[in-house]
Design a protein around this motif. Structure first.
Motif, PDB file in Angstrom:
ATOM      1  N   LEU A 184       5.288  -0.668 -10.048  1.00 22.74           N
ATOM      2  CA  LEU A 184       4.295  -0.619  -8.977  1.00 22.74           C
ATOM      3  C   LEU A 184       4.917  -1.020  -7.648  1.00 22.74           C
ATOM      4  O   LEU A 184       4.718  -0.341  -6.623  1.00 22.74           O
ATOM      5  CB  LEU A 184       3.119  -1.541  -9.320  1.00 22.74           C
ATOM      6  CG  LEU A 184       1.887  -1.448  -8.416  1.00 22.74           C
ATOM      7  CD1 LEU A 184       1.322  -0.031  -8.424  1.00 22.74           C
ATOM      8  CD2 LEU A 184       0.818  -2.432  -8.862  1.00 22.74           C
ATOM      9  N   VAL A 185       5.692  -2.110  -7.642  1.00 22.31           N
ATOM     10  CA  VAL A 185       6.317  -2.577  -6.401  1.00 22.31           C
ATOM     11  C   VAL A 185       7.318  -1.559  -5.868  1.00 22.31           C
ATOM     12  O   VAL A 185       7.331  -1.239  -4.676  1.00 22.31           O
ATOM     13  CB  VAL A 185       7.003  -3.945  -6.627  1.00 22.31           C
ATOM     14  CG1 VAL A 185       7.835  -4.330  -5.420  1.00 22.31           C
ATOM     15  CG2 VAL A 185       5.959  -5.019  -6.898  1.00 22.31           C
ATOM     16  N   SER A 186       8.167  -1.023  -6.748  1.00 24.97           N
ATOM     17  CA  SER A 186       9.179  -0.062  -6.293  1.00 24.97           C
ATOM     18  C   SER A 186       8.539   1.220  -5.782  1.00 24.97           C
ATOM     19  O   SER A 186       9.027   1.833  -4.826  1.00 24.97           O
ATOM     20  CB  SER A 186      10.165   0.245  -7.419  1.00 24.97           C
ATOM     21  OG  SER A 186       9.522   0.890  -8.503  1.00 24.97           O
ATOM     22  N   THR A 187       7.439   1.633  -6.402  1.00 21.77           N
ATOM     23  CA  THR A 187       6.758   2.851  -5.941  1.00 21.77           C
ATOM     24  C   THR A 187       6.191   2.644  -4.547  1.00 21.77           C
ATOM     25  O   THR A 187       6.311   3.510  -3.675  1.00 21.77           O
ATOM     26  CB  THR A 187       5.642   3.249  -6.924  1.00 21.77           C
ATOM     27  OG1 THR A 187       6.217   3.506  -8.212  1.00 21.77           O
ATOM     28  CG2 THR A 187       4.919   4.504  -6.443  1.00 21.77           C
ATOM     29  N   VAL A 188       5.557   1.494  -4.323  1.00 18.68           N
ATOM     30  CA  VAL A 188       5.016   1.201  -2.991  1.00 18.68           C
ATOM     31  C   VAL A 188       6.145   1.123  -1.967  1.00 18.68           C
ATOM     32  O   VAL A 188       6.061   1.709  -0.877  1.00 18.68           O
ATOM     33  CB  VAL A 188       4.211  -0.116  -3.019  1.00 18.68           C
ATOM     34  CG1 VAL A 188       3.836  -0.531  -1.602  1.00 18.68           C
ATOM     35  CG2 VAL A 188       2.962   0.041  -3.873  1.00 18.68           C
ATOM     36  N   PRO A 193       8.310   4.138   3.342  1.00 20.56           N
ATOM     37  CA  PRO A 193       9.213   4.842   4.265  1.00 20.56           C
ATOM     38  C   PRO A 193       9.160   6.369   4.123  1.00 20.56           C
ATOM     39  O   PRO A 193       9.296   7.075   5.122  1.00 20.56           O
ATOM     40  CB  PRO A 193      10.599   4.302   3.894  1.00 20.56           C
ATOM     41  CG  PRO A 193      10.462   3.780   2.505  1.00 20.56           C
ATOM     42  CD  PRO A 193       9.057   3.280   2.399  1.00 20.56           C
ATOM     43  N   LEU A 194       8.946   6.860   2.899  1.00 23.23           N
ATOM     44  CA  LEU A 194       8.870   8.313   2.719  1.00 23.23           C
ATOM     45  C   LEU A 194       7.675   8.893   3.468  1.00 23.23           C
ATOM     46  O   LEU A 194       7.778   9.912   4.156  1.00 23.23           O
ATOM     47  CB  LEU A 194       8.769   8.656   1.227  1.00 23.23           C
ATOM     48  CG  LEU A 194      10.066   8.587   0.424  1.00 23.23           C
ATOM     49  CD1 LEU A 194       9.789   8.843  -1.050  1.00 23.23           C
ATOM     50  CD2 LEU A 194      11.078   9.589   0.945  1.00 23.23           C
ATOM     51  N   LEU A 195       6.538   8.211   3.354  1.00 22.52           N
ATOM     52  CA  LEU A 195       5.346   8.699   4.056  1.00 22.52           C
ATOM     53  C   LEU A 195       5.484   8.503   5.556  1.00 22.52           C
ATOM     54  O   LEU A 195       4.940   9.286   6.345  1.00 22.52           O
ATOM     55  CB  LEU A 195       4.105   7.976   3.528  1.00 22.52           C
ATOM     56  CG  LEU A 195       3.651   8.389   2.122  1.00 22.52           C
ATOM     57  CD1 LEU A 195       2.484   7.524   1.657  1.00 22.52           C
ATOM     58  CD2 LEU A 195       3.244   9.863   2.097  1.00 22.52           C
TER      59      LEU A 195
END
Length: 471
Positions: A184-188, A193-195
């Motif tokens: 969850l943390v790595s996805t956020v 930055p991607l968004l």
């Protein structure tokens, strides 16, 4: 999951307890080894993060440059592929409603077609995961080198790749509670930055940078197919929630939702990121770019810090991807071992995680990584990675075939007749998408991938003989 070994350069200036065996496909999950504060079932947010994190690896940071030679017609390919991927996601959701056990495609194939089909699905998927994990770690070292120089000596780079594999493995050994938290943390952390680039780039969008609609020769349909071949494997990982269904709370409902939301979210990031790079970097420069997101960041905000920012985002992205794929690499062998189709040791779980499966997988991936650096050439390694793009489609095809089997057989207890037509269309689209994946793998990958499958036939024969002798 899209694996790449190309590196964006910096911008200039306790005891294990075997789970009880499950003799039939209709049996339920055993809780053995799954208790304690370190074992925790995933809710919808973590299951969705697992899907999104496993689909998006490091390849997104090169996708715009990969499809730029075809022109903006490649955006059509994105749309077509997204429809196919979401259809496959819906099929996994329907199959998980029918059978919400850990194992995903393995469980579905075995229930519909018997032990041998189930074993092929498990074997092919297991090969895909541990070879891909090695590839992800090697590619991640390239991004790490932008932040901390490690590529100057190949054994330093090798140690870094091994560390990137073992850290997620340790999180898995700690229990599903920690796997979910890391995911969850790595996805956020990676999507922020991607968004930022994907959405922020729309404010700096210049239509003059787009270049021609159809940049190459030949027909438009041919350009769509050619660009699609570059993008096909970016959607591998759509099955992630289904494979870990036994660890998902209210799996009959949440697996389908997480799969569709995660796939759609990944597709949105892919599309917006590519569109942003197309609109902020001139087409002739984008075609030759080795770090399109770096160029986009520098074009949007100026300065020379784009390489560092993109490398950090890519490293977080690939580490999170490794965390999720390490769990998946053990889940399918675990399900198969419970049914006697894999060695019994793979059925051992501790803190909700099949620890033997995780250990064997990370050791195999580590050996492949060491071999890659010892050989001094990535040719054999790259060939193996290409083979996994074929082996990954085997469980996809078997799963969609299982759904078609249930629909055509018209079994009342398995098929909601009110949704028969809709489910049939979705299953047909998902099957076509899976076949397209096979075609996109190329003749050489399919040929060599079949050899891997035949090696599995020998393993199945030995295990089946032992099982019959025991019985």
């Amino acid at each position: 999951m899209h694996v790449t070994g190309t590196v964006p350069p910096p911008a200039p200036a306790p005891q294990e307890t075997p789970a009880a065996p499950v003799p039939t496909a209709s049996s339920t999950e055993s809780p053995a080894g799954d208790t304690g504060r370190h074992a925790r079932r995933f809710g919808l947010p973590v299951a969705t993060a697992l899907v999104m994190g496993n689909i998006i690896g490091g390849g997104i940071f090169l996708l715009p440059a990969s499809v730029a030679p075809y022109g903006t017609v490649s955006l059509i390919a994105f749309g077509v592929l997204t429809v196919g991927a979401i259809a496959l996601a819906l099929v996994f959701g329907r199959l998980a409603e029918r059978d919400p056990r850990t194992g995903g495609p393995y469980v579905y194939a075995r229930e519909a077609f018997g032990d041998f089909a189930g074993f092929l699905a498990a074997w092919a998927y297991w090969i895909t995961t541990w070879v891909s994990n090695a590839a992800l770690a090697v590619a991640a070292v390239g991004y790490l080198d932008v932040l901390i120089p490690v590529n100057g000596h190949r054994w330093t780079a090798c140690l870094a790749a091994l560390a990137l594999q073992w850290l997620p493995a340790l999180a898995n050994f700690a229990g599903t509670r920690y796997v979910g938290a890391v995911q969850l943390v790595s996805t956020v952390l990676k999507f922020v930055p991607l968004l930022l680039v994907a959405v922020g780039g729309l404010f700096f969008f210049d239509p003059r940078n787009l270049g021609p609609f159809h940049a190459g020769g030949g027909s438009t349909l041919g350009a769509v197919s050619a660009s699609a071949a570059m993008l096909l494997f970016s959607y591998l990982g759509v099955e992630s929630a289904a494979v870990s269904a036994g660890e998902v709370r209210n799996a009959r409902r949440n697996v389908g939702r997480a799969t569709v939301i995660g796939t759609a979210g990944a597709a949105l990031v892919y599309l917006l990121g590519t569109l942003s790079a197309f609109g902020t970097v001139a087409h002739d420069r984008l075609v030759t770019s080795t770090a399109p997101f770096t160029d986009a960041v520098n074009a949007m905000f100026g300065g020379a810090w784009g390489g560092w920012a993109v490398a950090l985002a890519a490293l977080v992205s690939m580490t999170g991807c490794l965390n999720g794929w390490t769990l998946l690499s053990a889940q399918t062998p675990y399900a198969a071992a419970r049914d006697g189709l894999f060695p019994a040791a793979f059925a051992r779980r501790r803190r909700g995680v099949p620890t033997v499966g995780v250990g064997v997988t990370v050791v195999l991936a580590s050996l492949l990584t060491v071999y890659n650096y010892a050989s001094g050439s990535g040719k054999v390694f790259q060939t193996l990675v290409l083979v996994t793009t074929f082996t990954a489609t085997v469980p996809y095809l078997l799963a969609t075939a299982a759904q078609l089997f249930h629909l055509v057989s018209g079994r009342g207890e398995r098929v909601d007749r009110a949704r028969l037509v809709r489910d049939g269309v979705i299953a047909a689209v998902a099957t076509a998408f899976s076949l397209w994946l096979v075609a996109g793998a190329g003749y050489a990958a399919v040929y060599q991938g079949v050899l891997f499958l035949f090696a599995g036939v020998v393993v199945y024969a030995v295990l089946a003989a032992r099982r019959q002798r025991t019985a």
